[in-house]
Design an enzyme around this catalytic site. Structure first.
Site, short mmCIF file in Angstrom:
data_model
loop_
_atom_site.label_atom_id
_atom_site.label_comp_id
_atom_site.label_asym_id
_atom_site.label_seq_id
_atom_site.Cartn_x
_atom_site.Cartn_y
_atom_site.Cartn_z
N ALA A 1 44.85 42.51 33.26
CA ALA A 1 43.88 43.08 34.20
C ALA A 1 42.45 42.94 33.72
O ALA A 1 41.52 43.12 34.50
CB ALA A 1 44.19 44.56 34.44
N LYS A 2 42.25 42.66 32.43
CA LYS A 2 40.92 42.45 31.84
C LYS A 2 39.97 43.59 32.19
O LYS A 2 38.81 43.36 32.57
CB LYS A 2 40.36 41.10 32.25
CG LYS A 2 41.23 39.93 31.79
CD LYS A 2 40.68 38.60 32.23
CE LYS A 2 41.55 37.44 31.75
NZ LYS A 2 42.89 37.42 32.41
N ARG A 3 40.44 44.81 32.06
CA ARG A 3 39.63 45.97 32.39
C ARG A 3 38.60 46.26 31.30
O ARG A 3 38.80 45.93 30.13
CB ARG A 3 40.52 47.20 32.59
CG ARG A 3 41.35 47.16 33.87
CD ARG A 3 40.44 47.17 35.08
NE ARG A 3 41.19 47.33 36.31
CZ ARG A 3 41.42 46.37 37.21
NH1 ARG A 3 40.98 45.16 36.98
NH2 ARG A 3 42.10 46.61 38.31
#
Length: 270
Positions: free
Chosen positions: A90-92
């Site tokens: 998700a590369k949050r």
């Protein structure tokens, strides 16, 4: 109960596989959402024997709206039933209470993964809620260090990636020797020449190597990411497995087996 890093390492050694199977279902490949779900579940079950873990890319489920979140929960449940650790891509990344909310959202609960990719480029303090939540739940975070896309050099060059690697090593400092900590690193499989450097900078971090197959990463080039015992890294293939030949599940299995064998052959190179 095993931590994410322990589960991946155990599965790597038991099944002799370093492959992370990405599940990125594209809506336009299917008749409807039910067809998307059934095919993705079929690929997951069929390829599980060749996978050290599974990596759903959240964007493809978000694109389906509320129905997509339901499908994601079913994918995560099926993976856990199969004994596959779930790494949610998700590369949050955010600040303060928002980062805490993202961490709770994607590192806890039935819809979430045991591990999550995170973006450090808002500052290292923004990693703290993710790292703390992962540790509390036996999970992991995988911090972007040097991504597989060609444009990564715009922000990740000039020593920036190495600076992030040093911070990851600091966060894992309390990890016992010979084990992997809760903070992993994303280093693209497309950067074969840099893998040994990042392996040395982060000896206690699991490395996630995205870009195998469709993005141009070759299994034969990835030996530098691993420790001598064959642990320490997982290479991810998504399109190259799920859509190896249209919607043929048999072709997905053949592709997963081929990636597994290619990675194992790379480790046996002199």
């Amino acid at each position: 109960m095993l931590t994410f890093a322990q589960a991946v390492t155990e599965r790597t050694l038991r099944l002799n596989t370093r492959l992370c199977v990405g599940l990125d279902p594209r809506r336009d490949a299917y008749r409807d959402a039910a067809h998307l779900k059934s095919h993705t579940l079929e690929v997951l079950e069929a390829c599980a024997p060749y996978a050290a873990c599974v990596k759903p890319q959240l964007a493809f489920y978000e694109a389906l709206g509320l129905e997509g979140f339901g499908i994601l929960e079913e994918i995560c449940a099926a993976a856990r039933t199969l004994g596959l650790p779930v790494l949610l891509d998700a590369k949050r990344g955010d600040i303060g209470s928002t980062a805490q909310a993202y961490a709770r959202a994607w590192l806890t609960g039935q819809h979430a993964g045991a591990a999550l990719t995170v973006n450090p480029f808002l500052g290292f303090e923004t990693l703290t809620p993710f790292v703390d939540t992962a540790r509390e739940n036996g999970g992991a975070v995988f911090v972007l260090v040097k991504t597989s896309n060609p444009g990564q050099a715009d922000l990740q060059g000039s020593g920036v990636s190495e600076r992030v690697a040093v911070e990851i090593n600091r966060l894992n400092a309390a990890t016992p020797e010979g084990e992997y900590g809760a903070v992993g690193a994303v280093v693209g499989a497309t950067h074969a020449g840099d893998l040994a450097t990042f392996r040395a900078l982060m000896p206690r971090a699991l490395l996630l190597l995205p870009g195998l197959g469709a993005q141009g990463g070759a299994a034969s080039d990835l030996k530098g990411a691993f420790h001598a015992d064959g642990t320490g890294a997982i290479a991810s293939a998504s399109r190259g497995v799920q859509y190896a030949d249209g919607l043929s599940v048999a072709s997905s299995v053949e592709a997963a087996r081929g990636f597994r064998d290619g990675l194992n052959n790379a480790l046996n190179q002199a």
